[in-house]
Design a protein around this motif. Structure first.
Motif, PDB file in Angstrom:
ATOM      1  N   VAL A 108       0.897  -1.175  -0.125  1.00 19.66           N
ATOM      2  CA  VAL A 108       0.075  -0.019   0.045  1.00 19.66           C
ATOM      3  C   VAL A 108       0.764   1.219  -0.121  1.00 19.66           C
ATOM      4  N   ALA A 109       1.927   1.274   0.532  1.00 21.94           N
ATOM      5  CA  ALA A 109       2.920   2.213   0.757  1.00 21.94           C
ATOM      6  C   ALA A 109       3.699   2.651  -0.437  1.00 21.94           C
ATOM      7  N   PHE A 110       3.722   1.725  -1.455  1.00 27.98           N
ATOM      8  CA  PHE A 110       4.389   1.872  -2.659  1.00 27.98           C
ATOM      9  C   PHE A 110       4.144   3.131  -3.267  1.00 27.98           C
ATOM     10  N   ALA A 111       2.813   3.016  -3.888  1.00 27.85           N
ATOM     11  CA  ALA A 111       2.189   4.166  -4.783  1.00 27.85           C
ATOM     12  C   ALA A 111       2.603   5.529  -4.211  1.00 27.85           C
ATOM     13  N   PRO A 112       2.181   5.611  -2.963  1.00 33.38           N
ATOM     14  CA  PRO A 112       2.327   7.159  -2.266  1.00 33.38           C
ATOM     15  C   PRO A 112       3.947   7.392  -2.043  1.00 33.38           C
ATOM     16  N   ALA A 113       4.812   6.534  -1.790  1.00 35.90           N
ATOM     17  CA  ALA A 113       6.185   6.695  -1.465  1.00 35.90           C
ATOM     18  C   ALA A 113       6.815   7.110  -3.198  1.00 35.90           C
ATOM     19  N   PHE A 114       6.524   6.278  -4.183  1.00 38.02           N
ATOM     20  CA  PHE A 114       6.902   6.835  -5.512  1.00 38.02           C
ATOM     21  C   PHE A 114       6.319   7.938  -5.783  1.00 38.02           C
ATOM     22  N   ARG A 115       5.270   8.419  -5.668  1.00 35.10           N
ATOM     23  CA  ARG A 115       4.533   9.467  -6.107  1.00 35.10           C
ATOM     24  C   ARG A 115       5.284  10.677  -5.334  1.00 35.10           C
ATOM     25  N   THR A 116       5.231  10.650  -3.872  1.00 41.42           N
ATOM     26  CA  THR A 116       5.989  11.692  -3.073  1.00 41.42           C
ATOM     27  C   THR A 116       7.424  11.898  -3.372  1.00 41.42           C
ATOM     28  N   THR A 117       8.259  10.911  -3.871  1.00 44.50           N
ATOM     29  CA  THR A 117       9.575  10.925  -3.939  1.00 44.50           C
ATOM     30  C   THR A 117       9.748  11.841  -5.159  1.00 44.50           C
ATOM     31  N   LEU A 118       8.940  11.599  -6.293  1.00 51.42           N
ATOM     32  CA  LEU A 118       8.937  12.513  -7.707  1.00 51.42           C
ATOM     33  C   LEU A 118       8.702  13.817  -7.326  1.00 51.42           C
ATOM     34  N   LEU A 119       7.502  13.909  -6.715  1.00 54.71           N
ATOM     35  CA  LEU A 119       6.896  15.257  -6.460  1.00 54.71           C
ATOM     36  C   LEU A 119       7.800  16.057  -5.793  1.00 54.71           C
ATOM     37  N   LEU A 120       8.340  15.550  -4.543  1.00 55.77           N
ATOM     38  CA  LEU A 120       9.467  16.464  -3.890  1.00 55.77           C
ATOM     39  C   LEU A 120      10.563  16.626  -4.884  1.00 55.77           C
ATOM     40  N   ILE A 121      10.928  15.712  -5.655  1.00 59.87           N
ATOM     41  CA  ILE A 121      12.268  16.220  -6.709  1.00 59.87           C
ATOM     42  C   ILE A 121      11.682  17.463  -7.505  1.00 59.87           C
ATOM     43  N   LEU A 122      10.450  17.183  -8.075  1.00 58.62           N
ATOM     44  CA  LEU A 122       9.865  18.345  -9.036  1.00 58.62           C
ATOM     45  C   LEU A 122       9.836  19.444  -8.402  1.00 58.62           C
ATOM     46  N   ILE A 123       9.265  19.790  -6.984  1.00 58.43           N
ATOM     47  CA  ILE A 123       9.333  21.031  -6.390  1.00 58.43           C
ATOM     48  C   ILE A 123      10.543  21.427  -5.891  1.00 58.43           C
ATOM     49  N   ILE A 124      11.339  20.448  -5.306  1.00 60.15           N
ATOM     50  CA  ILE A 124      12.605  21.067  -4.289  1.00 60.15           C
ATOM     51  C   ILE A 124      13.333  21.719  -5.531  1.00 60.15           C
ATOM     52  N   ILE A 125      13.914  21.010  -6.671  1.00 60.77           N
ATOM     53  CA  ILE A 125      14.878  21.287  -7.367  1.00 60.77           C
ATOM     54  C   ILE A 125      14.884  22.670  -8.071  1.00 60.77           C
ATOM     55  N   PRO A 126      13.710  23.035  -8.633  1.00 56.70           N
ATOM     56  CA  PRO A 126      13.563  24.487  -9.136  1.00 56.70           C
ATOM     57  C   PRO A 126      13.846  25.573  -7.942  1.00 56.70           C
ATOM     58  N   VAL A 127      13.125  25.206  -6.647  1.00 53.96           N
ATOM     59  CA  VAL A 127      13.411  26.128  -5.572  1.00 53.96           C
ATOM     60  C   VAL A 127      14.933  26.396  -5.131  1.00 53.96           C
ATOM     61  N   GLN A 128      15.376  25.190  -5.198  1.00 54.77           N
ATOM     62  CA  GLN A 128      16.835  25.248  -4.755  1.00 54.77           C
ATOM     63  C   GLN A 128      17.897  25.834  -5.769  1.00 54.77           C
ATOM     64  N   PHE A 129      17.524  25.648  -7.056  1.00 55.95           N
ATOM     65  CA  PHE A 129      18.335  26.398  -8.029  1.00 55.95           C
ATOM     66  C   PHE A 129      18.160  27.703  -8.007  1.00 55.95           C
ATOM     67  N   ALA A 130      16.912  28.187  -7.767  1.00 52.61           N
ATOM     68  CA  ALA A 130      16.546  29.765  -7.714  1.00 52.61           C
ATOM     69  C   ALA A 130      17.434  30.080  -6.488  1.00 52.61           C
ATOM     70  N   LEU A 131      16.878  29.717  -5.494  1.00 53.01           N
ATOM     71  CA  LEU A 131      17.846  30.154  -4.267  1.00 53.01           C
ATOM     72  C   LEU A 131      19.351  29.910  -4.481  1.00 53.01           C
ATOM     73  N   ALA A 132      19.988  29.005  -5.125  1.00 52.60           N
ATOM     74  CA  ALA A 132      21.324  28.771  -5.017  1.00 52.60           C
ATOM     75  C   ALA A 132      21.912  29.681  -6.080  1.00 52.60           C
ATOM     76  N   LEU A 133      21.039  30.016  -7.365  1.00 48.86           N
ATOM     77  CA  LEU A 133      21.780  30.849  -8.058  1.00 48.86           C
ATOM     78  C   LEU A 133      21.763  32.271  -7.729  1.00 48.86           C
ATOM     79  N   THR A 134      20.612  32.893  -6.877  1.00 46.56           N
ATOM     80  CA  THR A 134      20.767  33.961  -6.255  1.00 46.56           C
ATOM     81  C   THR A 134      21.891  34.030  -5.045  1.00 46.56           C
TER      82      THR A 134
END
Lengths: 286, 275, 356
Positions: free
Chosen positions: A57-83
């Motif tokens: 049962v945990a597989f689908a949410p874990a998979f989804r959340t992992t990808l979602l987290l990467i999709l959200i965090i990386i743009p935020v991080q790169f904007a912050l880091a570039l600044t």
């Protein structure tokens, strides 16, 4: 003749310990991870472990959340880091101090970062204190509740963006330092604004650094689990956390290895995508 | 006209500083807050609204954490693992880094590429199969085995970083030493090593932090001999708030000091590694 | 006694042949300059002598000893590097003392030699400083002092002046010349600067594509270049070359006839193309027609202070001519050029080599 022979062998002798070590503790476990994942309980080969993994049962949410987290965090991080990187390169007074401060999270663990942001988001935490003091809330709001997946995710995103921006910043500063100042001065001469310079000169020339930072960050993000545990407890789950749970709680190294194999494949695929998507065309290198 | 231009320039410069300070606060504020929580009395942690200063300042929470079951032992394990990792990865990795930086030989690029490409693998995940092997080999639940895993984790970094450190010492200097009567080894000891030492020290500090912070492998590979992050993680959902906050602060504190030393070498460490 | 003998030195880097079976003998206490454009193999050859480069084949002898398989430290050489290679973590004193300490000399001897080398290079007041605290020119002096202090029989120098600015280079060039007269080492000096080569060398070995094209005294190399390449590479401006035609019994270039030696006639008779070479200072420019002069049109006049450099169009070719500083030639003017007959050199266009 013998001294010459000896000289030719020196570099190999220097490499040997590393090669042996990497074979035993890197190549071997990598092969072993796949072997374990495809190994049946009584011996022989099977896909059962992967079926168990996917049916969990945990597989689908874990998979989804992992990808979602990467999709959200990386743009935020790169904007912050570039600044941050541009600020470091802006030749400010105290830039050494700023660099030090911006780099501090580089040495902070996932777990500690998770606890830090847990202290902020918890029911009797700093965020609620500020929000009630400002009159936005009249009583503390329970951000980190199992029902509030959105807030849980938000807190984890902040914690990860806070912790792991440093490494991107350092790579980008190193990349910026390798861009000759004349390029930017040339852009100035032709009347470029700061915005133009960032988009038309800096970012294109920074492509190799961006590529490295993206690969590194994505691979590390696939392995994240302690932040989520510290901030959200069981509220959200990630692939690496499931690997840990299957190993530690369910005592099933085979299914855990299936998770490990999956993470490895995802990492390699994303690396290949970055290498391909961000390659610098041959004719643009000087 | 001219004066308004100057004025504008001052304003925009001011805004740049403001942004720099905001970014610094974004990093520092959470650290400050966990510090406040760690250095208040235990009861203050449950107080609401939450005080923004440690009032009164107290080491009670910190002492409580450090005296909790297993913490002292796990700190010791953490330090032992980190020290072994640091020594092993330097002993094994630095010679390889030196070879890449100094020698031209067949297979050099292949080796370098292999080392670089290990970064495309989630190394930490390898601790699951390693755990299984360690059990078979009777090496499970030992700080030494964990140190081996951490060394594997750190080794690619160490190789690339030391090679960039050694490459930053001009080859000419070593050759000059050799024309002045040094053997290859003497030239290394008398010239390259002293010049590379600060960079190497920064690299080993970084390795220490890497190991000190690592939790996935630690929690998989140890049971009774937990390192600090592994211990804190496993008791996280049953531990009181003061324990977590003090633990959180205790774990991140080394970074505040280490970064002070590593700061100057960050780009040495990362700049050339990105190539 | 330290004669250097190179015997068929060959070194390749992958597919690139850096030195093509080079043989050369440098006499005891001779100052030999290896001169050539970048990539000609001169530095590789020097590093081969130093033992910093393992050669593929051939032998290196220093004195009478075969040192081919000996490491640098056993070759009794000293070297000055292009980058100076001054150790940044040691003081100037310790830099100069480095080689002496490796020889385990007693402290008193080290001190004596460091001071005498430092005096020779006038850096005595810098001895306590670290290299970061001295200028580039001073660092260069430290590098030379360090090499001299070990009193090696062979002194190798790899473009030691190339990182100095023009003025300092001029000063240091003269000083090196004075210094190395007293040192009595055998010197091998690599440079791509022909003026340096002419000014310093007892002999110059001109290299190109991994081969030594000519090895002779500066005057000979300048005056009697063995090939068109050398005539062009050495001297400023480069030697002029005009292609000549056989017409009846004379050899014609730019409308004037010349009497060539028999070898040139023979070459021309065999169908070879031949060029006449002459240096700018061996041409007299006149505004009136004289006997045996070539006619041409002035293209460019460059006043250089000591003389005026003219570029003259002669037929299909351009000729550089040194004219008197107070000459008054104008672009577009028709002039007549008279070649000093004893300074004319003949080259085989097909092989590029001098016809003798």
């Amino acid at each position: 003749m013998s001294t010459r022979r000896l000289q030719a062998l020196t570099p190999y002798a220097l490499l040997l310990p590393s090669v042996i070590f990497l074979l035993v503790f890197f190549a071997y476990p990598m092969v072993e991870a796949f072997t374990l994942a495809f190994r049946a309980e009584g011996g022989g080969w099977t896909l059962d472990n992967f079926q168990t993994m996917i049916r969990d049962v945990a597989f689908a949410p874990a998979f989804r959340t992992t990808l979602l987290l990467i999709l959200i965090i990386i743009p935020v991080q790169f904007a912050l880091a570039l600044t941050m990187a541009l600020l470091i390169q802006a030749k400010l007074k105290f830039s050494g101090l700023f660099l030090y401060i911006y780099a501090i999270p580089l040495g902070i663990s996932e777990l500690a970062a998770g606890i830090v942001w847990f202290a902020i988001f918890t029911e009797r935490g700093y965020l609620n204190t500020v929000l009630t003091a400002l009159g936005i809330l009249d009583k503390p709001f329970i951000f980190l509740s199992y029902q509030n997946t959105g807030w849980l995710l938000f807190a984890v995103v902040l914690a990860e963006a806070w912790r792991a921006t440093s490494i991107v910043m350092v790579i980008l500063v190193a990349g910026l330092q390798s861009i000759p100042n004349e390029f930017l001065e040339a852009a100035d001469v032709f009347g470029a604004t700061l915005w133009d310079k960032v988009w038309r000169v800096i970012l294109p020339l920074l492509r190799p650094s961006l590529q490295v930072a993206l690969i590194l960050r994505t691979i590390l993000a696939f392995q994240v689990f302690a932040v989520a545990l510290a901030v959200a407890g069981r509220g959200i789950t990630l692939l690496a956390a499931e690997a840990y749970r299957w190993y530690n709680t369910y005592r099933d190294p085979n299914v855990a290895a299936a998770f490990a194999a999956l993470i490895m494949v995802l990492s390699i695929v994303s690396t290949i995508l970055y290498l391909w998507g961000l390659r610098t065309p041959e004719e643009q290198t000087l | 006209m001219k004066s308004s231009n100057t004025f504008l320039r001052y304003v925009s410069r001011g805004l740049v500083y403001l942004l720099a300070i905001l970014m610094a606060l974004w990093v520092l504020l959470p650290i400050y807050l966990i510090g406040v929580a760690a250095f208040s009395e235990q009861l203050a942690v449950y107080k609401y609204p939450r005080p923004f200063f440690p009032s009164p300042f107290s080491t009670e929470t910190m002492v409580f954490f450090l005296k909790s079951t297993g913490v002292a032992a796990s700190v010791r394990s953490s330090v032992v693992v980190a020290l072994i990792t640091l020594s092993l990865s330097t002993l094994i990795g630095a010679p390889a880094g030196y070879a890449i930086a100094r020698f031209v030989f067949r297979g050099r690029e292949t080796f370098r590429l292999l080392v670089v490409s290990t970064r495309a693998f989630p190394i930490v995940i390898l601790s699951i199969p390693l755990a299984v092997s360690f059990i078979e080999w009777g090496m499970y639940d030992s700080v030494y085995s964990l140190a081996l895993m951490h060394t594997a984790l750190a080794l690619p970094f160490t190789i690339l970083i030391t090679s960039s450190v050694f490459a930053s010492v001009p080859r000419d200097l070593e050759e000059a030493a050799m024309t002045l009567g040094c053997s290859q080894l003497q030239a290394f000891v008398r010239v390259s090593l002293p010049l590379a030492l600060p960079g190497l020290a920064a690299a080993t500090l970084f390795t220490f932090v890497l190991s000190w912070n690592e939790v996935f492998a630690a929690v998989i590979l140890t049971v009774r001999n937990r390192t600090l992050p592994a211990l804190v993680l496993t008791v996280l959902d049953v531990s009181p708030l003061p324990y977590r906050f003090a633990g959180g602060f205790f774990m991140l504190a080394p970074s505040l000091i280490f970064m002070l030393f590593i700061r100057k070498y960050l780009f040495n460490l990362w700049g050339k590694v990105t190539k | 006694m330290a004669e250097i003998r190179l015997d068929n030195i060959r070194k390749t880097f992958g597919k690139i042949v850096a030195t093509r079976d080079v043989s050369l003998t440098v006499h005891d206490t001779e100052f030999m300059v290896l001169l050539g454009p970048s990539g000609c193999g001169k530095t590789t050859l020097l590093r081969g002598i130093a033992g910093l480069e393992q050669i593929d084949s051939g032998r290196v002898f220093i004195g009478d000893k075969d040192v081919t398989d000996l490491p640098s430290r056993k070759r009794r050489i000293a070297m000055v590097f292009q980058s100076y290679a001054v150790f940044p973590h040691l003081t100037v004193y310790e830099n100069i003392a480095f080689g002496l300490r490796m020889q385990r000399l007693p402290d008193s001897e080290v001190k004596k030699r460091v001071h005498s080398s430092a005096e020779l290079l006038q850096i005595t007041d810098l001895l306590d400083r670290f290299p970061a605290k001295v200028s580039g020119g001073q660092r260069q002096r430290v590098a030379v002092a360090r090499a001299i202090a070990v009193q090696a029989e062979v002194l190798l120098m790899d473009e030691p002046l190339s990182n100095l600015d023009a003025l300092l280079r001029l000063e240091m060039r003269a000083e090196l010349k004075r210094l190395l007269k007293d040192v009595k080492s055998t010197v091998v000096y690599v440079t791509h600067d022909q003026v340096e080569a002419l000014s310093l060398g007892d002999r110059i070995a001109v290299m190109k594509d991994g081969e030594i094209l000519q090895c002779d005294t500066p005057l000979q190399v300048y005056d009697n270049p063995a090939s068109e390449f050398i005539g062009g590479f050495i001297g400023n401006p480069p030697m002029n070359f005009l292609e000549v035609q056989l017409s009846d019994n004379a050899v014609m270039a730019g409308g004037a006839s010349f009497t060539p030696p028999p070898a040139v006639r023979a070459a021309l008779g065999n169908g070879a193309r031949v060029a006449l070479g002459i240096r700018a200072e061996n041409i007299v420019a006149e505004s009136v027609r004289t006997d045996g002069a070539l006619s041409g049109a002035v293209l460019v006049v460059e006043p250089l202070g000591s003389h005026n450099l003219l570029t003259v169009q002669v037929g299909g070719e351009r000729v550089k001519v040194n004219a008197h500083a107070d000459s008054r030639f104008e672009p577009g003017q028709r002039i007549w050029l008279k070649f000093a007959p004893e300074k004319i050199r003949w080259m085989n266009r097909d092989t590029g080599r001098a016809i003798s």
